[in-house]
Design an enzyme around this catalytic site. Structure first.
Site, short mmCIF file in Angstrom:
data_model
loop_
_atom_site.label_atom_id
_atom_site.label_comp_id
_atom_site.label_asym_id
_atom_site.label_seq_id
_atom_site.Cartn_x
_atom_site.Cartn_y
_atom_site.Cartn_z
CE1 TYR A 26 -3.79 -2.31 0.22
CE2 TYR A 26 -2.66 -3.28 2.08
CZ TYR A 26 -3.65 -3.33 1.14
OH TYR A 26 -4.51 -4.39 1.11
CG HIS A 103 -9.34 -0.96 -5.27
ND1 HIS A 103 -9.88 -1.26 -4.04
CD2 HIS A 103 -10.34 -1.09 -6.17
CE1 HIS A 103 -11.16 -1.56 -4.20
NE2 HIS A 103 -11.46 -1.46 -5.48
#
EC number: 4.2.1.10
Length: 147
Positions: A26, A103
Site C-alpha cells: 500500500y 484501489h
C-alpha cells in the site's frame, strides 16, 4: 471551470493504517498525507472536497445517503468492502451519484478473492494499482466529467 462542485471522498476499513500496514503493498504514505495532497489539488481545481474514513460499513452507507442532493461525485476506496458489501452497492445505486472506485494496489495481481468487486460494474470508472496517485487521477476524472 469546476466552480461549486462538491466531491465526497470515502475511504473504507483499515485505510486509517496506511503508512504502517503492509507498506510493500500500500505504500508509505499515510491516509492523512493522501487526503492533504488531494485537498490541495481540489482547491486548485476550485472544487469542494469532503473526506470521510470508517472501518464500519453502516457509517459509510450513512455518508452516502447524506450525500444525496449535496454531492456531485463520489470517489471511494471501499477497501475490503469491495469484495463483500452488497449494502454499499445498494447505497450507491440508491443515491444515483456517479462514483469512481479506487484501489491503491492492483487487486487483480493479489489473492483470487480480491478479484471480484460488487461496485465496479456500476462505477463510472475503476482505478487500481497506481498507489496514491490513483486518487489524483480519480479527482481529475470526476472534475472533467462534471465540467
Amino acid at each position: 471551470m469546476s466552480e461549486n462542485f462538491h466531491i465526497l471522498l470515502l475511504n473504507g476499513p483499515n485505510l486509517n493504517l496506511l503508512g504502517t500496514r503492509e507498506p510493500e503493498t500500500y505504500g508509505h504514505l499515510t491516509l492523512n498525507d493522501i487526503v492533504q495532497s488531494l485537498s490541495a489539488d481540489a482547491q486548485a481545481l476550485n472544487v469542494k472536497l469532503t473526506h470521510f474514513q470508517s472501518n464500519a460499513e453502516h457509517e459509510l452507507i450513512n455518508k452516502i445517503h447524506a450525500a444525496r442532493g449535496n454531492v456531485d461525485y463520489i470517489l471511494i476506496n471501499p477497501a475490503a468492502f469491495t469484495h463483500t458489501s452488497v449494502a454499499l452497492r445498494d447505497a450507491l445505486l440508491g443515491v444515483n451519484i456517479p462514483f469512481i472506485e479506487i484501489h491503491l494496489s492492483n487487486v487483480y495481481s493479489r489473492e483470487p478473492f480480491r478479484h471480484h468487486s460488487y461496485l465496479s460494474d456500476i462505477a463510472t470508472g475503476v482505478i487500481c494499482g497506481l498507489g496514491a496517485e490513483g486518487y489524483r487521477f480519480a479527482l481529475q476524472a470526476a472534475v472533467n466529467r462534471l465540467s
